[in-house]
Scaffold this active site. Structure first.
Site, PDB file in Angstrom:
ATOM      1  N   ASP A   8       0.874  -1.172   0.000  1.00 37.51           N
ATOM      2  CA  ASP A   8       0.000   0.000   0.000  1.00 37.51           C
ATOM      3  C   ASP A   8       0.917   1.230   0.000  1.00 37.51           C
ATOM      4  O   ASP A   8       2.136   1.129  -0.221  1.00 37.51           O
ATOM      5  CB  ASP A   8      -1.001  -0.041   1.170  1.00 37.51           C
ATOM      6  CG  ASP A   8      -0.363   0.213   2.531  1.00 37.51           C
ATOM      7  OD1 ASP A   8       0.883   0.353   2.609  1.00 37.51           O
ATOM      8  OD2 ASP A   8      -1.100   0.281   3.532  1.00 37.51           O
ATOM      9  N   THR A  67       2.994  -0.997   8.828  1.00 39.02           N
ATOM     10  CA  THR A  67       3.500  -1.837   9.917  1.00 39.02           C
ATOM     11  C   THR A  67       3.802  -3.269   9.489  1.00 39.02           C
ATOM     12  O   THR A  67       4.485  -3.997  10.222  1.00 39.02           O
ATOM     13  CB  THR A  67       2.452  -1.940  11.035  1.00 39.02           C
ATOM     14  OG1 THR A  67       1.256  -2.506  10.465  1.00 39.02           O
ATOM     15  CG2 THR A  67       2.137  -0.581  11.648  1.00 39.02           C
TER      16      THR A  67
HETATM   17  C1  RB5 Z   1      -2.036   2.908   6.314  1.00 37.43           C
HETATM   18  O1  RB5 Z   1      -2.057   4.185   6.853  1.00 37.43           O
HETATM   19  C2  RB5 Z   1      -1.649   1.890   7.379  1.00 37.43           C
HETATM   20  O2  RB5 Z   1      -2.695   1.693   8.233  1.00 37.43           O
HETATM   21  C3  RB5 Z   1      -1.226   0.585   6.710  1.00 37.43           C
HETATM   22  O3  RB5 Z   1      -0.157   0.822   5.875  1.00 37.43           O
HETATM   23  C4  RB5 Z   1      -0.785  -0.531   7.626  1.00 37.43           C
HETATM   24  O4  RB5 Z   1       0.180  -0.089   8.523  1.00 37.43           O
HETATM   25  C5  RB5 Z   1      -1.823  -1.313   8.261  1.00 37.43           C
HETATM   26  O5  RB5 Z   1      -1.564  -2.280   8.984  1.00 37.43           O
END
Ligand code: RB5
Length: 147
Positions: A8, A67
């Site tokens: 992402d 994360t």
């Molecule tokens: C996105 O802001 C964040 O929530 C995503 O990248 C991830 O860390 C979710 O576990």
């Protein structure tokens, strides 16, 4: 070896660096996005990467979000996936040796790109040890098949 990869927005730079690194090492890469920096929902990326690994279209997968946790939670919902979040070298090696993990999840906001590349190398270069660990992995599959 063919590697499925996705991120992402929290893991976009790490993903690009990993693709460059693994391509230079001679791995075949299937990139499931994101292809440009934009806010997306991590399950939308975890799903196609996990399916590619579960269907054996790719040998291993790598998922990067902020994360690594969201990606791992989503990936582990797919039958046949054992996704492990790793931030240290020992875990990245032993999740292959002992857990036969087939997807490595990394936190782009947790570790730097240098560490990420080293963890990726350990993950893709380490084979499952089998033996006593096979029965434990089989027990994970048994839990999966209960539902
Ligand atoms: C996105 O802001 C964040 O929530 C995503 O990248 C991830 O860390 C979710 O576990």
């Amino acid at each position: 070896m063919k590697i499925a990869i996705g991120s992402d927005h929290g893991g976009f730079e790490h993903k690009n660096a990993i693709i460059e690194h693994l391509t230079a090492r001679g791995f075949e890469i299937s990139d499931f996005g994101i292809k440009e920096l934009a806010s997306v929902d991590y399950p939308d990326i975890a799903k196609p990467v996990s399916l590619a690994v579960a269907k054996k279209e790719c040998d291993l997968g790598i998922l990067v979000c902020g994360t690594g946790i969201g990606m791992s939670l989503a990936a582990n919902k797919v039958k046949g996936i054992r996704a492990a979040v790793c931030s240290d070298h020992f875990s990245a090696k032993y999740t292959r040796l002992h857990n036969d993990a087939n997807i490595l999840c990394l936190g782009g906001r947790v570790i730097g790109i240098g560490t990420a590349l080293e963890l990726v190398d350990l993950f893709v270069d380490t084979a499952f040890e089998g033996g006593r660990h096979q029965k434990r992995v089989d027990k994970i599959t048994e839990i999966e098949n209960m539902q």
